[in-house]
Scaffold this active site. Structure first.
Site, short mmCIF file in Angstrom:
data_model
loop_
_atom_site.label_atom_id
_atom_site.label_comp_id
_atom_site.label_asym_id
_atom_site.label_seq_id
_atom_site.Cartn_x
_atom_site.Cartn_y
_atom_site.Cartn_z
N GLY B 153 0.75 34.21 -12.66
CA GLY B 153 1.78 33.46 -12.93
C GLY B 153 1.69 33.01 -14.36
O GLY B 153 0.88 33.22 -15.10
N CYS B 154 2.98 32.43 -14.67
CA CYS B 154 3.12 32.20 -16.15
C CYS B 154 2.03 31.09 -16.71
O CYS B 154 1.36 31.14 -17.66
CB CYS B 154 4.58 31.64 -16.39
SG CYS B 154 5.32 30.67 -15.42
N TYR B 155 2.22 29.89 -15.96
CA TYR B 155 1.07 28.98 -16.33
C TYR B 155 -0.10 29.25 -16.18
O TYR B 155 -1.17 28.88 -17.20
CB TYR B 155 1.67 27.72 -15.15
CG TYR B 155 2.41 26.89 -15.19
CD1 TYR B 155 2.86 26.10 -16.39
CD2 TYR B 155 3.71 26.80 -14.63
CE1 TYR B 155 4.08 25.45 -16.72
CE2 TYR B 155 4.83 26.10 -14.58
CZ TYR B 155 4.96 25.28 -15.76
OH TYR B 155 6.21 24.50 -16.19
#
Lengths: 351, 351, 351, 351
Positions: B153-155
């Site tokens: 995921g991005c985070y």
């Protein structure tokens, strides 16, 4: 508005954002009238030529700063960068004028600490003890009697209101506080700097001042006063591509795991029950900065993620209102015995 | 581009932002060609009718998802919400197709943990062990041999890269990590929701998901792998009024006060020296998200405010590139033995 | 890229937005290498310290402007305000250097007209006739043979491409043209001006320069050349709270009501069929500026509202690309006989 | 505020942006009290749960639309999409209730024309003649006596106020009017549409509805009434990446070249001298939309570029205030004989 009870207001440094923000609220204040606004750079210009939003509301021009004229005001606001107010303050106080200073000159009690962070000697360290720190939720009684009120900075307002009940009640480790804060760009003021151009700021996000920001000593002084002992804060400010708004995400370690989130929520609600401008949101909320855009409110929400021991408090204000000009008017109202809400009743502009 | 060595690419779910972002980069990839893009909703529509930015670059229409067609691709990307890829995966893997999954379906190894956060049973828990977590800076060798890569995921990408050297070297208290992260609105995807309207999001800032965000277990799993033991993270995501960009402000407590900031700076520089897409900025820097807008880089800066024991690491990526589609292409390049930079050389658009 | 055929590029005035934009595209240009970038203000500074987006792409410092060094370049770009290029031009042309000037110095053929609008005498009026106006869609052949190309302004590019087929074919009243145009804020350049601060520009919209804007004489000169007679344009520029993008809404009165919208659509498509960077959208379209963000394309749409006689043409470009640096590189490619697309293949960043 | 003279206000459709905007202003209206707000979708929800900006200002819940309850109000606002008000209107008027309709249902006198543009039959064409078009600057006397006021659309308000003096005095060619208008995104309402997502709209600019927009017939009807004969307008709306604000750039051809700009400026000033909400700026001005953000003013500036015969009038309003809810309250004030400024005194939020 009866002529005989109108409060005469002077503003020093009226061209910046906190200046026009004072005007926006004061022109609708039921008991105050702005009689003088000074600006060296714009002397002679109609105020509404610089801020057309004021057309029809204010018929006045910027004038040269003049001590005699200011001394005839019931209250004088300083909406200036630091290092202006402190040079005029000895004479103004001598003349008996009441002053609300929005700048940083009288926020720090220790003049050596002030000098360390602001890079120059303080002009009148002997007056620092006469300044009352203008956070009404902490110092209302002292503000009432003050001749000189030093309005808190925007970040310190947001951070202190968010942590107040925790520190007053000794619930968290005061040596490990973290304040991750974000501000809209108006906080940087109306100054011609490349860094604050639209094309530099828009559609981007960054931290700044991580090694050290001038609001850090003010935050630690204020929280220390509240806690009754020294506190240590890691303070990280950031810039958001929006004009107004300040959001602090505050992290604090519970010293006693047995305290429940419900108890803390309840504690916050009680602490701020009678405060006209602090609003504790229902548990589980995420306040948006736009919910206070143009309004003098601070809205808070308290979380305890995963039921672990790190509390997360969210605190939003409008950096130009509760973080500056609105709080300044709130302080004026308290000092002069007016209704604390006077001039501060407008609803946030949303959307 | 020689016809005989071109990699045939399929994309499932091409209408969302990660889909068009794959296309933006793949149309200029020297060794890949997109041969099929599926969308149930837009079947039959020219892709460049939905995304005019692609006019002249891509001559293809959205097609109905079809296993046979996908199976003829050398690699298939899933740019879908969770709960799509895992339903097609058994058959695709059976057919020998290589898959890069941008969704959350195969990121969490423990299917019970996955179910807890995603609210439904996992469709093929038996395949979870075959998925390689696609963070090249940690798993490059395994990615090279993988048939199925689960893109982070991005985070989690932003947070893991920022804390990597500290945890690998056991320098900080892994039980008290804080990840205060902000994302541009494109992270919410191209879905018709009132909360993500321009008039709702613009000129405002808010936290969300503080009680619990689906990226938390992924972050703790990833950091745990790096640290070699369980870690605990307080994770607070926020929404910034910008389209792209992700900024993580990471707080970690040094376990040994004697370690200097210079040593840590040096450690980061060495750790990422050979990484094509991780850039350690000079000491004292504050990376802006726009410095990676449209590019596959992660830029990092390390601070130790006031020389106290709390480190502050700043980490920026473009949530749609290194946080999604760019990293997916990087993984494809690694899986297929191509130049890891292929298709990923464009410079960030700044301003 | 073979070392022996690399084009050596010099840039004068590399710190502004058109400068960094040239760099963004040139570092990926297959046949060009930037060997010198000058800046008086930033002499000695690494270019990627000012623009971190270029880290890893460019290993060079700003240098003092030096005629000898520039003269060794195969082509020199001027990315300067007006009144810089014209002072160096006599010597550079004498030395045989090829020059692409992005500034306004050589756009207007009539030096008296130039002086009227730019407020000072032209430094070398005798060279004006040697400058080729760099709008490839009109002047490609002349550009090929030019030593000095004067790149069109951003507004003139957008307006001329939008009206080109109408004026070439004498279809509209050339005395009643209206160009209502809007620009992103990057068009104002990277200069410290209060008017361009984020807090001044954001969430607001305004016209400017309605009484007269410097691009007006350029537009009328260019359209006059195309029409073969004098034209009259009412030109109204506006500022949009966005970083990049330019949108022109062009109004023209049909001289013959019998001409159909279909015929005009078809005329546009044919006129631009072979143009690599002009894209005529399907009838009924409304191009968005983001569809060309970062790309060198101009996208056009033609309307005839209510089937009345006023045509409305919509024209979008990225003001920094087709409106400045991209078109400059396009001109360089043409001058040097390179592929006209070289360095200009990146897809617009959308969203 | 005396209890016995308070105006009881009902709002139908309170969840949209014009609904909350009515509330923002009405909670501070000295003589009005909102007693009912209806919403089918949000029935039972506290209004300030949807709009936290109203916390502390309003203690009321959304209720199901109920004719009996509405009929007890002194005035009912419809803040609904078209096709709602006209279905309840026969009964409400019968019951004697005064109505201010913010929707389009009663703006067009000719029900066939209405049906052509809104795509369905009008529910009560017989009532159209009883509706007064609520542009106070034109129809103040009729509004005073009206039971039903149809508030103008946002674009029509901005365009009509801008062209009013020219058409009243027959100074321009009424067959060649051009209205190039831009709106902030809040004009699209609070509806879940992909096109209005932040990630779709931000940092971009586009025209829309060029072939025909529903405000065109309203504009032509209104301007025709003012001119006393049929007019023809080319109307081109555009979307600006900002929340609030509307800017119209109006082009009109002088029929007599001998008229001077000074005479026209003077004409505008006289025409609007007594209008509380129309402000003619000094000659040469360029009004910004932010100068009316949150305020009920329209600000105008008149230009005659290059002293040619095309006049350019600039007109700004806040689309949600003078373009909708503010004008609705102004109409209520006129209908009920209250001070026309009541509830409308707040100053624009700038910056």
């Amino acid at each position: 508005m009866e002529e005989n009870c109108v409060v005469k207001v002077g503003i020093v440094g009226g061209t910046g954002y906190t200046g026009v923000e004072l005007l926006r609220m004061l022109v609708n204040h039921p008991e105050a009238e702005v009689v003088v606004i000074t600006s060296r750079a714009e002397e002679g210009l109609r105020v509404d030529a610089l801020y057309p939003s004021l057309r029809g509301h204010l018929n006045i021009r910027f004038s040269h700063p003049n001590l005699d004229v200011l001394a005839q005001c019931d209250v004088v606001f300083f909406a200036t960068p630091h290092n202006v107010a402190m040079n005029l303050m000895p004479q103004l106080l001598e003349l008996g004028t009441r002053v609300v200073d929005l700048s940083a000159d009288f926020r720090i009690r220790d003049h050596k600490l002030w000098s360390k962070w602001y890079g120059e000697p303080h002009a009148c360290p002997e007056l620092l003890s006469r300044a009352v720190y203008g956070l009404p939720e902490v110092n209302r009684a002292a503000i009432r009697d003050a001749q000189l009120v030093a309005c808190p900075g925007c970040y310190p307002t947001s951070v202190q209101l968010g942590l107040l009940p925790l520190l007053e009640n000794n619930l968290v480790d005061e040596q490990r506080l973290i304040a991750n804060a974000t501000s809209g760009v108006s906080g940087a003021g109306r100054q011609a700097k490349i860094d604050n151009l639209f094309a530099e700021v828009s559609d981007s996000f960054k931290a700044y001042g991580i090694p050290g920001h001038r609001h850090l000593p003010e935050i630690e002084q204020g929280l220390g006063d509240i806690a009754g002992r020294e506190v240590s804060v890691t303070f990280a400010p950031h810039l958001v591509p929006m004009v107004r708004g300040m959001h602090s995400t505050l992290y604090a370690e519970l010293t006693d795991s047995a305290v429940t989130l419900e108890e803390i929520q309840s504690l916050y609600e009680q602490r701020f029950e009678d405060e006209p401008f602090v609003d504790v949101l229902p548990a589980g909320s995420h306040p948006q900065t736009r919910s206070v855009r143009g309004a003098n409110h601070c809205r808070l929400a308290i979380h305890r993620p995963q039921d672990r021991d790190t509390l997360v408090v969210l605190s939003v204000i409008d950096n130009l209102v509760k973080g500056a000009s609105g709080q300044a008017i709130q302080n004026m109202n308290i000092m002069l015995g007016l209704d604390e809400n006077a001039g501060l009743t407008t609803v946030a502009v949303m959307p």
